[in-house]
Scaffold this active site. Structure first.
Site, PDB file in Angstrom:
ATOM      1  N   ASP A  11       0.873  -1.171   0.000  1.00  0.00           N
ATOM      2  CA  ASP A  11       0.000   0.000   0.000  1.00  0.00           C
ATOM      3  C   ASP A  11       0.909   1.220   0.000  1.00  0.00           C
ATOM      4  OD1 ASP A  11      -2.250  -1.571   0.137  1.00  0.00           O
ATOM      5  OD2 ASP A  11      -2.483  -1.399   2.301  1.00  0.00           O
ATOM      6  N   ASP A 130     -13.567  -4.050  -2.132  1.00  0.00           N
ATOM      7  CA  ASP A 130     -13.458  -3.886  -0.682  1.00  0.00           C
ATOM      8  C   ASP A 130     -14.848  -4.121  -0.107  1.00  0.00           C
ATOM      9  OD1 ASP A 130     -10.795  -3.168  -0.985  1.00  0.00           O
ATOM     10  OD2 ASP A 130     -11.222  -1.023  -1.043  1.00  0.00           O
TER      11      ASP A 130
END
EC number: 4.3.2.10
Length: 256
Positions: A11, A130
């Site tokens: 990330d 997500d």
């Protein structure tokens, strides 16, 4: 049986690798090029780069980081974050990405997935989902899709959305449980299994890995084709090699 893949996830925000809990409380984990090179040397099957604040901050693509990583890393790179148009897909592929991941943009414009798949091939289009559990205990399980780094509810059912994305030409689904992200309590196996069993394309399980058994569970119990993890690799708890040896001991086919 095809080899199951282990994919470290980086990330990235502001040019650094970070890791958070439930999508917030980010802490620095280092330089993306250095970390990617380390995973390549450890035997990772692929690396996934997600620019986690590009969409919500409206920033441009992390092309310079991708070029730097691609010049030093020789396993497939998946890149996501800030992909809004067909031109973004082309630019990232030209910078050295092998696959492009779309999340918020796929929800805003599902046709983008169809167009990108038609132009570049399904094998390089990944749709990231997500998902957060929204059903109460005792109800049939249901998960909702969130976008913009987990900040925006969409009202979409995660399993139905995964099916729709596969139908539109996504070659792979990257499925993250927001409830488990960064918690180290293991994948949401119920979610992973529901999506894996519903779509004809590979599913990458993400969100919640705290130990090597969790990785194996994602494959065996979650029916995933690949498992993605960040914390357990970034902070030196385990190497990718250790993860592969552990999975091989559990009769999961991996590339050694």
């Amino acid at each position: 049986m095809l080899a199951k893949r282990i994919i470290p996830c980086l990330d990235v925000t502001n040019g650094r690798v970070v890791k958070g809990v439930n999508f917030v409380e980010l802490r620095d984990a280092g330089d993306p090029v250095e970390i990617a090179r380390r995973y390549d040397e450890q035997g990772a099957d692929e690396i996934t780069f997600l620019d986690i604040t590009a969409t919500s901050d409206g920033r441009d693509l992390i092309l310079h980081i991708i070029e730097a990583v691609a010049s030093q890393v020789f396993i497939p790179l998946t890149v996501g974050g800030g992909v809004r148009a067909l031109e973004d897909v082309r630019r990232l592929l030209n910078a050295g990405a092998d696959k492009i991941s779309m999340n918020s943009s796929a929800v805003a414009n599902p046709q983008l997935v169809s167009d990108a798949s038609a132009r570049h091939g399904a094998q390089c289009i990944v749709v990231a989902i997500d998902a957060k559990k929204v059903s109460a205990d005792g109800e049939p399980p249901r998960w909702e899709v969130f976008t913009h780094g987990g900040r925006k509810a969409t009202g979409l059912d995660a399993v139905a959305w995964a099916r729709e994305m596969a139908r539109r030409g996504a070659g792979e689904i990257l499925l993250t449980s927001m409830d488990r992200d960064g918690t180290k309590s293991g994948f949401d196996l119920e979610l992973t299994r529901a999506v894996s069993d519903a779509v004809p394309v590979p599913v990458i399980a993400s969100g919640g890995v705290g130990n090597l058994q969790h990785l194996a569970d994602g494959i065996k119990l979650g029916h995933a084709d690949a498992v993605l993890a960040a914390s357990i690799f970034h902070y030196g708890e385990h190497t990718v090699g250790e993860a592969k040896r552990f999975m091989a001991q559990q009769d999961i086919p991996v590339r050694m």
